[in-house]
Design an enzyme around this catalytic site. Structure first.
Site, PDB file in Angstrom:
ATOM      1  N   LYS A   2       4.547  27.983  11.866  1.00 46.39           N
ATOM      2  CA  LYS A   2       3.766  28.746  12.839  1.00 46.39           C
ATOM      3  C   LYS A   2       2.742  29.612  12.106  1.00 46.39           C
ATOM      4  O   LYS A   2       3.065  30.342  11.167  1.00 46.39           O
ATOM      5  CB  LYS A   2       4.688  29.629  13.674  1.00 46.39           C
ATOM      6  CG  LYS A   2       3.940  30.490  14.673  1.00 46.39           C
ATOM      7  CD  LYS A   2       4.886  31.428  15.401  1.00 46.39           C
ATOM      8  CE  LYS A   2       4.103  32.381  16.297  1.00 46.39           C
ATOM      9  NZ  LYS A   2       4.981  33.359  16.974  1.00 46.39           N
ATOM     10  N   LYS A  51     -22.453   6.686  29.446  1.00 48.18           N
ATOM     11  CA  LYS A  51     -21.105   6.332  28.986  1.00 48.18           C
ATOM     12  C   LYS A  51     -20.792   4.871  29.267  1.00 48.18           C
ATOM     13  O   LYS A  51     -20.169   4.186  28.446  1.00 48.18           O
ATOM     14  CB  LYS A  51     -20.074   7.229  29.680  1.00 48.18           C
ATOM     15  CG  LYS A  51     -18.661   7.079  29.150  1.00 48.18           C
ATOM     16  CD  LYS A  51     -17.740   8.142  29.743  1.00 48.18           C
ATOM     17  CE  LYS A  51     -16.369   8.114  29.087  1.00 48.18           C
ATOM     18  NZ  LYS A  51     -15.474   9.182  29.589  1.00 48.18           N
ATOM     19  N   ASN A 103      -6.039  19.958  27.690  1.00 54.35           N
ATOM     20  CA  ASN A 103      -6.909  20.231  28.834  1.00 54.35           C
ATOM     21  C   ASN A 103      -6.063  20.323  30.093  1.00 54.35           C
ATOM     22  O   ASN A 103      -4.837  20.178  30.034  1.00 54.35           O
ATOM     23  CB  ASN A 103      -7.989  19.147  28.954  1.00 54.35           C
ATOM     24  CG  ASN A 103      -7.375  17.764  29.095  1.00 54.35           C
ATOM     25  OD1 ASN A 103      -6.724  17.448  30.086  1.00 54.35           O
ATOM     26  ND2 ASN A 103      -7.580  16.924  28.067  1.00 54.35           N
ATOM     27  N   PHE A 161     -13.257   6.421  33.023  1.00 51.04           N
ATOM     28  CA  PHE A 161     -13.535   7.579  33.872  1.00 51.04           C
ATOM     29  C   PHE A 161     -14.474   8.526  33.139  1.00 51.04           C
ATOM     30  O   PHE A 161     -14.367   8.703  31.922  1.00 51.04           O
ATOM     31  CB  PHE A 161     -12.239   8.316  34.223  1.00 51.04           C
ATOM     32  CG  PHE A 161     -11.585   7.810  35.477  1.00 51.04           C
ATOM     33  CD1 PHE A 161     -11.447   8.631  36.593  1.00 51.04           C
ATOM     34  CD2 PHE A 161     -11.101   6.514  35.550  1.00 51.04           C
ATOM     35  CE1 PHE A 161     -10.857   8.172  37.757  1.00 51.04           C
ATOM     36  CE2 PHE A 161     -10.497   6.040  36.701  1.00 51.04           C
ATOM     37  CZ  PHE A 161     -10.377   6.872  37.810  1.00 51.04           C
ATOM     38  N   LYS A 197     -19.818   2.778  25.962  1.00 50.01           N
ATOM     39  CA  LYS A 197     -18.419   2.357  25.818  1.00 50.01           C
ATOM     40  C   LYS A 197     -18.228   0.861  26.057  1.00 50.01           C
ATOM     41  O   LYS A 197     -17.126   0.347  25.896  1.00 50.01           O
ATOM     42  CB  LYS A 197     -17.525   3.124  26.801  1.00 50.01           C
ATOM     43  CG  LYS A 197     -17.704   4.635  26.772  1.00 50.01           C
ATOM     44  CD  LYS A 197     -17.173   5.261  25.508  1.00 50.01           C
ATOM     45  CE  LYS A 197     -17.227   6.792  25.620  1.00 50.01           C
ATOM     46  NZ  LYS A 197     -16.652   7.469  24.456  1.00 50.01           N
ATOM     47  N   ASP A 203     -11.097  14.857  22.441  1.00 47.06           N
ATOM     48  CA  ASP A 203     -12.130  14.272  21.586  1.00 47.06           C
ATOM     49  C   ASP A 203     -11.978  14.697  20.135  1.00 47.06           C
ATOM     50  O   ASP A 203     -12.487  14.041  19.229  1.00 47.06           O
ATOM     51  CB  ASP A 203     -13.521  14.684  22.083  1.00 47.06           C
ATOM     52  CG  ASP A 203     -13.834  14.093  23.450  1.00 47.06           C
ATOM     53  OD1 ASP A 203     -13.398  12.953  23.706  1.00 47.06           O
ATOM     54  OD2 ASP A 203     -14.494  14.770  24.265  1.00 47.06           O
TER      55      ASP A 203
END
Length: 397
Positions: free
Chosen positions: A286, A336, A208, A322, A340, A276
């Site tokens: 490859k 969350k 990301n 976060f 969590k 995730d």
């Protein structure tokens, strides 16, 4: 006044540690001295014992007080440890986890500030392996007092001379002052930062756009507030913060394994943008384009939920997670927090282009398990980090 351990290694500048011991005693400090075996070729234990009025430690296995384990007890007793002088040999062993004498065992068994003052021939000091070892030790939290330019035992006038006694004491006082009246002094803070990468084949991966800036800002601020900071970092292009132990990782599992090893922290702040999902199968070679195959299907499996694991398995850690969301931001963040089992969730809207991932600025809201919210307006991430930690400290206290 402070408890000071002086570790003396076997170099020609070893005799200068006697003067340092004397000056520290005159200033009212308590001093204990640890000598390596090689140091005995240059100075005697009796000189240090007479000045410090304390036993001098040389042998790891000579336990004169059966009520303590000496190499552990000394590190716990100390407010600061000075390695003066530090030879290339000792620096190399410390950087590579070789603990084969009393001093190195003391350094292995302490979490107190360690100041290292190198002294050696200029060509030894400039050797790439020596410089690499010094840079590595700096990256994991050891402080270095740079060698001076002066007359060396080998006859050169060059860099490598031990810093003078006054400079060593001044630097030590600066470190001690930084630890006084700082709210996180003596506390361990664990922080995760940056993205993770999940391999598809040897050259491709899923990731990301997280830059890691928020986590690095948190680490810098926590260190400034006196904490012993461990930063578990995914791949980023940010300079490592001084005084912070940085553990570089790549995948979510790498990060999970590192976090599990540091679950004894007082505060955990999990700002990393972890993947995730990870590929079920990683190709050894490859992957080549197949002209007969118009679409490629990549089968994924869930990664370990690090925040949920910490929330459910920690003992006394104050857990901050976060929530980086693009829509229904507050609803997802509150869900969350419960899911969590965290103490706090820091919520931010990453759909905005002016804040969040890869930006220098952020705007967040802290949502607390024991009630209440705190909105922190748009500001530089260093300022956001300061406000987050100030608030966490208030909640913990």
């Amino acid at each position: 006044m402070a408890n000071i351990v002086i570790g003396v290694t076997g170099g020609i500048a070893s005799y200068k540690a006697i003067d340092l011991t004397s000056k520290l005693i005159q200033n009212g400090h308590s001093v204990r001295v640890v000598l390596t075996d090689n140091t005995l070729e240059f100075v005697t234990p009796l000189a240090f014992q007479a000045i410090s009025r304390n036993h001098v430690y040389i042998d790891t296995f000579k336990e004169e007080d059966p009520s303590v384990i000496s190499h552990i007890h000394i590190g716990e007793w100390a407010d600061v440890i000075l390695v003066v002088p530090a030879t290339a040999n000792t620096i190399g062993k410390l950087a590579n986890g070789i603990y084969d004498n009393m001093l190195l065992n003391v350094l292995a068994a302490t979490n107190k500030p360690v100041i290292i003052a190198p002294a050696m021939n200029v060509f030894m000091l400039e050797q790439p392996p020596v410089q690499k070892n010094i840079e590595y030790l700096k990256s994991i939290g050891y402080r270095f007092l740079d060698s001076e330019v002066g007359f060396l035992a080998c006859g050169y006038i060059a860099k490598g001379r031990l810093a003078d006694t006054a400079s060593i004491i001044e630097y030590m006082n600066h470190i001690l002052e930084d630890r006084v009246n700082k709210p996180l002094t003596g506390k361990k803070v664990l922080i995760t930062a940056g993205p993770t990468r999940e391999k598809i084949d040897p050259i491709r991966y899923i990731t990301n756009i997280s830059s890691g800036k928020m986590g690095y800002s948190l680490a810098k601020v926590a260190n400034h507030l006196g904490a012993d900071v461990t930063l578990v970092s995914g791949p980023v292009n940010i300079e490592k913060p001084d005084g912070v132990t940085v553990i570089d990782v790549v995948s979510t599992d790498d990060m999970f394994q590192a976090v599990k090893l540091h679950m004894n922290a007082d505060i955990g702040i999990f700002s990393a943008a972890v993947s995730d999902y990870t590929p079920k199968v990683v190709s050894e070679n490859k992957m080549k384009k197949d002209k007969k195959q118009e679409h490629l299907t990549l089968e994924l499996k869930e990664t370990t939920d690090i925040l949920q694991y910490v929330g459910s398995n920690n003992k006394d850690m104050y857990v901050v997670g976060f929530a980086a969301e693009t829509h229904d931001v507050e609803r997802y963040a509150r869900e969350k927090l419960k899911r969590k089992n965290a103490d706090c969730i820091v919520m931010n809207d990453v759909s905005r282009k002016d804040i969040g991932m890869n930006s220098d600025e952020n705007e967040v809201m802290m949502i607390f398990k024991d009630g209440g919210d705190l909105r922190i307006p748009k500001s530089h991430k260093d300022k956001i980090a300061e406000r987050i930690l100030e608030t966490v400290i208030e909640r913990v206290e």
